[in-house]
Design a protein around this motif. Structure first.
Motif, PDB file in Angstrom:
ATOM      1  N   VAL A 217      45.340  48.504   2.771  1.00  0.00           N
ATOM      2  CA  VAL A 217      46.666  47.945   3.062  1.00  0.00           C
ATOM      3  C   VAL A 217      47.729  48.887   2.507  1.00  0.00           C
ATOM      4  O   VAL A 217      47.739  49.191   1.316  1.00  0.00           O
ATOM      5  CB  VAL A 217      46.845  46.549   2.442  1.00  0.00           C
ATOM      6  CG1 VAL A 217      48.253  46.018   2.731  1.00  0.00           C
ATOM      7  CG2 VAL A 217      45.790  45.591   2.976  1.00  0.00           C
ATOM      8  N   CYS A 218      48.622  49.344   3.380  1.00  0.00           N
ATOM      9  CA  CYS A 218      49.724  50.223   2.987  1.00  0.00           C
ATOM     10  C   CYS A 218      51.030  49.443   3.067  1.00  0.00           C
ATOM     11  O   CYS A 218      51.280  48.737   4.051  1.00  0.00           O
ATOM     12  CB  CYS A 218      49.783  51.438   3.919  1.00  0.00           C
ATOM     13  SG  CYS A 218      51.165  52.562   3.603  1.00  0.00           S
ATOM     14  N   LEU A 243      54.580  54.073  10.810  1.00  0.00           N
ATOM     15  CA  LEU A 243      54.223  54.995   9.736  1.00  0.00           C
ATOM     16  C   LEU A 243      53.262  54.359   8.740  1.00  0.00           C
ATOM     17  O   LEU A 243      52.483  55.056   8.087  1.00  0.00           O
ATOM     18  CB  LEU A 243      55.480  55.462   8.998  1.00  0.00           C
ATOM     19  CG  LEU A 243      56.515  56.255   9.806  1.00  0.00           C
ATOM     20  CD1 LEU A 243      57.697  56.614   8.918  1.00  0.00           C
ATOM     21  CD2 LEU A 243      55.895  57.509  10.401  1.00  0.00           C
ATOM     22  N   THR A 244      53.320  53.038   8.618  1.00  0.00           N
ATOM     23  CA  THR A 244      52.454  52.371   7.646  1.00  0.00           C
ATOM     24  C   THR A 244      50.984  52.479   8.012  1.00  0.00           C
ATOM     25  O   THR A 244      50.111  52.283   7.157  1.00  0.00           O
ATOM     26  CB  THR A 244      52.820  50.879   7.513  1.00  0.00           C
ATOM     27  OG1 THR A 244      52.650  50.227   8.784  1.00  0.00           O
ATOM     28  CG2 THR A 244      54.260  50.710   7.045  1.00  0.00           C
ATOM     29  N   MET A 245      50.688  52.780   9.275  1.00  0.00           N
ATOM     30  CA  MET A 245      49.298  52.891   9.715  1.00  0.00           C
ATOM     31  C   MET A 245      48.808  54.338   9.720  1.00  0.00           C
ATOM     32  O   MET A 245      47.674  54.609  10.127  1.00  0.00           O
ATOM     33  CB  MET A 245      49.152  52.299  11.120  1.00  0.00           C
ATOM     34  CG  MET A 245      49.392  50.811  11.197  1.00  0.00           C
ATOM     35  SD  MET A 245      48.176  49.845  10.262  1.00  0.00           S
ATOM     36  CE  MET A 245      46.715  50.063  11.301  1.00  0.00           C
ATOM     37  N   TRP A 251      44.009  49.618   7.494  1.00  0.00           N
ATOM     38  CA  TRP A 251      43.795  48.674   8.595  1.00  0.00           C
ATOM     39  C   TRP A 251      44.983  47.711   8.760  1.00  0.00           C
ATOM     40  O   TRP A 251      45.095  47.023   9.766  1.00  0.00           O
ATOM     41  CB  TRP A 251      42.510  47.880   8.400  1.00  0.00           C
ATOM     42  CG  TRP A 251      42.468  47.066   7.131  1.00  0.00           C
ATOM     43  CD1 TRP A 251      42.000  47.468   5.915  1.00  0.00           C
ATOM     44  CD2 TRP A 251      42.921  45.725   6.957  1.00  0.00           C
ATOM     45  NE1 TRP A 251      42.137  46.468   4.981  1.00  0.00           N
ATOM     46  CE2 TRP A 251      42.691  45.381   5.600  1.00  0.00           C
ATOM     47  CE3 TRP A 251      43.483  44.782   7.802  1.00  0.00           C
ATOM     48  CZ2 TRP A 251      43.020  44.133   5.079  1.00  0.00           C
ATOM     49  CZ3 TRP A 251      43.816  43.536   7.289  1.00  0.00           C
ATOM     50  CH2 TRP A 251      43.576  43.224   5.945  1.00  0.00           C
ATOM     51  N   ALA A 252      45.861  47.686   7.742  1.00  0.00           N
ATOM     52  CA  ALA A 252      47.058  46.842   7.832  1.00  0.00           C
ATOM     53  C   ALA A 252      48.220  47.547   7.135  1.00  0.00           C
ATOM     54  O   ALA A 252      48.070  48.044   6.008  1.00  0.00           O
ATOM     55  CB  ALA A 252      46.824  45.480   7.191  1.00  0.00           C
ATOM     56  N   GLY A 253      49.352  47.610   7.806  1.00  0.00           N
ATOM     57  CA  GLY A 253      50.537  48.254   7.252  1.00  0.00           C
ATOM     58  C   GLY A 253      51.722  47.317   7.235  1.00  0.00           C
ATOM     59  O   GLY A 253      52.031  46.687   8.254  1.00  0.00           O
ATOM     60  N   VAL A 254      52.378  47.212   6.097  1.00  0.00           N
ATOM     61  CA  VAL A 254      53.524  46.308   5.926  1.00  0.00           C
ATOM     62  C   VAL A 254      54.768  47.142   5.629  1.00  0.00           C
ATOM     63  O   VAL A 254      54.736  48.022   4.775  1.00  0.00           O
ATOM     64  CB  VAL A 254      53.281  45.325   4.760  1.00  0.00           C
ATOM     65  CG1 VAL A 254      54.485  44.397   4.586  1.00  0.00           C
ATOM     66  CG2 VAL A 254      52.003  44.523   4.989  1.00  0.00           C
ATOM     67  N   MET A 255      55.852  46.854   6.342  1.00  0.00           N
ATOM     68  CA  MET A 255      57.127  47.486   6.032  1.00  0.00           C
ATOM     69  C   MET A 255      58.174  46.413   5.791  1.00  0.00           C
ATOM     70  O   MET A 255      58.271  45.436   6.550  1.00  0.00           O
ATOM     71  CB  MET A 255      57.593  48.414   7.150  1.00  0.00           C
ATOM     72  CG  MET A 255      58.951  49.067   6.868  1.00  0.00           C
ATOM     73  SD  MET A 255      59.365  50.424   7.978  1.00  0.00           S
ATOM     74  CE  MET A 255      58.267  51.686   7.362  1.00  0.00           C
ATOM     75  N   TRP A 264      65.929  40.938   4.982  1.00  0.00           N
ATOM     76  CA  TRP A 264      64.889  41.954   5.123  1.00  0.00           C
ATOM     77  C   TRP A 264      64.182  41.818   6.461  1.00  0.00           C
ATOM     78  O   TRP A 264      63.775  40.711   6.850  1.00  0.00           O
ATOM     79  CB  TRP A 264      63.870  41.824   3.984  1.00  0.00           C
ATOM     80  CG  TRP A 264      64.447  42.227   2.666  1.00  0.00           C
ATOM     81  CD1 TRP A 264      65.195  41.438   1.833  1.00  0.00           C
ATOM     82  CD2 TRP A 264      64.363  43.517   2.050  1.00  0.00           C
ATOM     83  NE1 TRP A 264      65.586  42.159   0.729  1.00  0.00           N
ATOM     84  CE2 TRP A 264      65.086  43.433   0.833  1.00  0.00           C
ATOM     85  CE3 TRP A 264      63.754  44.720   2.402  1.00  0.00           C
ATOM     86  CZ2 TRP A 264      65.199  44.521  -0.027  1.00  0.00           C
ATOM     87  CZ3 TRP A 264      63.873  45.798   1.536  1.00  0.00           C
ATOM     88  CH2 TRP A 264      64.583  45.700   0.344  1.00  0.00           C
ATOM     89  N   LYS A 265      64.066  42.923   7.171  1.00  0.00           N
ATOM     90  CA  LYS A 265      63.276  42.962   8.405  1.00  0.00           C
ATOM     91  C   LYS A 265      61.846  43.308   8.012  1.00  0.00           C
ATOM     92  O   LYS A 265      61.580  44.377   7.453  1.00  0.00           O
ATOM     93  CB  LYS A 265      63.816  44.000   9.385  1.00  0.00           C
ATOM     94  CG  LYS A 265      63.018  44.074  10.679  1.00  0.00           C
ATOM     95  CD  LYS A 265      63.670  44.995  11.685  1.00  0.00           C
ATOM     96  CE  LYS A 265      62.816  45.171  12.933  1.00  0.00           C
ATOM     97  NZ  LYS A 265      62.450  43.888  13.559  1.00  0.00           N
ATOM     98  N   LEU A 266      60.937  42.411   8.284  1.00  0.00           N
ATOM     99  CA  LEU A 266      59.539  42.571   7.909  1.00  0.00           C
ATOM    100  C   LEU A 266      58.719  42.965   9.141  1.00  0.00           C
ATOM    101  O   LEU A 266      58.907  42.396  10.222  1.00  0.00           O
ATOM    102  CB  LEU A 266      58.993  41.267   7.333  1.00  0.00           C
ATOM    103  CG  LEU A 266      59.860  40.574   6.270  1.00  0.00           C
ATOM    104  CD1 LEU A 266      59.214  39.272   5.843  1.00  0.00           C
ATOM    105  CD2 LEU A 266      60.103  41.487   5.085  1.00  0.00           C
ATOM    106  N   SER A 267      57.833  43.910   8.966  1.00  0.00           N
ATOM    107  CA  SER A 267      56.966  44.346  10.065  1.00  0.00           C
ATOM    108  C   SER A 267      55.538  44.441   9.563  1.00  0.00           C
ATOM    109  O   SER A 267      55.295  44.864   8.430  1.00  0.00           O
ATOM    110  CB  SER A 267      57.408  45.712  10.603  1.00  0.00           C
ATOM    111  OG  SER A 267      58.741  45.670  11.081  1.00  0.00           O
ATOM    112  N   LEU A 268      54.609  44.052  10.409  1.00  0.00           N
ATOM    113  CA  LEU A 268      53.194  44.164  10.096  1.00  0.00           C
ATOM    114  C   LEU A 268      52.478  44.818  11.264  1.00  0.00           C
ATOM    115  O   LEU A 268      52.636  44.405  12.413  1.00  0.00           O
ATOM    116  CB  LEU A 268      52.581  42.781   9.835  1.00  0.00           C
ATOM    117  CG  LEU A 268      51.060  42.743   9.644  1.00  0.00           C
ATOM    118  CD1 LEU A 268      50.645  43.533   8.404  1.00  0.00           C
ATOM    119  CD2 LEU A 268      50.564  41.295   9.549  1.00  0.00           C
TER     120      LEU A 268
END
Length: 324
Positions: A217-218, A243-245, A251-255, A264-268
């Motif tokens: 997880v990044c 970029l988190t991937m 296998w999972a990237g969180v921004m 906050w804009k959250l992205s997965l």
């Protein structure tokens, strides 16, 4: 939710005369391209069609929206929303139309069923695929302008036809659009191969500060102060969460990106092994199996903890199901 077929959606649009098209807040390439193509296709049939004014798009997508914004006096008798999963994603000033929406054309499995009728295919790579099928059912000629808009929809939502949701149908539609006569090479370069200096500085800052709070997880956090220091604008944020991937083994990237209003804009992003859209229900968001988003107020560390807990819960639940 009342689900309908492509053919029925085409019938509803054929019967309408004055049509307003809604795109989601901060329209991306899929929303802008799908809305533009549908508007142009309906106009080709002699309909009066406009797009609801929505000026929060990135510069590269505005040419597909702004020429078709509805005049203030326009009174639609039919409202169609494209690539818009819920009433909460309606653009500012148009929220009141969610309850009046006649047709939603969407590929988000988290669609809330706000429209009277919904054409929903969650396995479609982009809403643009469904708009293409509707236009085919309506007998609309594929002009270079319509084809370019739809190509933008497909190419951007699949990150250049590289996501797990890209199917043979996606590629077949892209090939048909390619042959309609627009500048595919120039468009591809503009969409994927050029970056501003500010964007490159942002990427450097994110990679410098990336963290790995769990195996595979990044997490990348982007405060507004860093965005301002890099001289970056909204156009520099396009697909930033990909970029988190990038790191090997993720296998999972969180921004988590701070917006000007302090939210906050959250992205997965995931490799598909865990459904991102289901995970993001924990923060009031939604999306696809491999990509989801939300906008939340609160402390970024607390928001990150909620996301990581939801990720762990889904991962453990999947492991338990596989064990059985």
């Amino acid at each position: 939710m009342k689900l309908i077929s492509v053919e029925t959606a085409a019938e509803r649009l054929r019967a309408a005369e004055n049509i307003l098209i809604i795109t989601h807040i901060r329209p991306d390439g899929d929303a802008a391209g799908s809305g533009c193509a549908l508007c142009l296709g309906l106009r080709a049939l002699g309909k009066t069609a406009y797009i609801a004014e929505n000026r929060a798009s990135m510069i590269r997508y505005r040419k597909y929206l702004e020429p078709y914004f509805a005049p203030a006096a326009f009174a639609p008798d039919f409202i169609a929303a494209v690539d818009t999963p819920g009433a909460g994603q309606f653009p500012p000033g148009w929220e009141h139309l969610a309850a009046r929406t006649d047709l939603a054309v969407d590929h988000h499995g988290t669609n809330g069923g706000y429209a009277a009728e919904t054409l929903l295919e969650s396995d479609s790579a982009a809403a643009g695929e469904l708009v293409y099928l509707i236009l085919q059912a309506l007998g609309v000629d594929m002009t270079p302008e319509i084809a370019e808009a739809l190509y933008v929809a497909l190419a951007t939502d699949t990150n250049g036809f590289r996501t797990a949701g890209t199917t043979g149908r996606t590629l077949a539609i892209a090939a048909a659009l390619h042959d309609a006569g627009f500048d595919v090479f120039g468009l591809t370069r503009a969409l994927f191969e050029t970056k501003s200096v500010a964007r490159l500085k942002l990427e450097a800052a994110l990679f410098e500060a990336m963290r790995f709070p769990a195996a595979g997880v990044c997490v990348m956090t982007l405060p507004l102060s860093v965005i301002e220091a890099c001289g970056a604008g909204e156009d520099d944020m396009d697909k930033l969460s990909l970029l988190t991937m990038t790191p090997e083994g993720v296998w999972a990237g969180v921004m988590l990106r701070e917006l000007p209003d302090g939210t906050w804009k959250l992205s997965l992003r995931t490799d598909g092994s865990v459904n991102a859209g289901e995970v993001f229900r924990a923060v009031g968001g939604g999306g696809h199996p491999d990509a989801a988003g939300a906008v939340c107020a609160g402390d970024p560390a607390a928001l990150e903890a909620v996301i990581l807990a939801a990720l762990l819960e889904k991962t453990e639940a999947k492991k338990g199901g596989e064990a059985r």
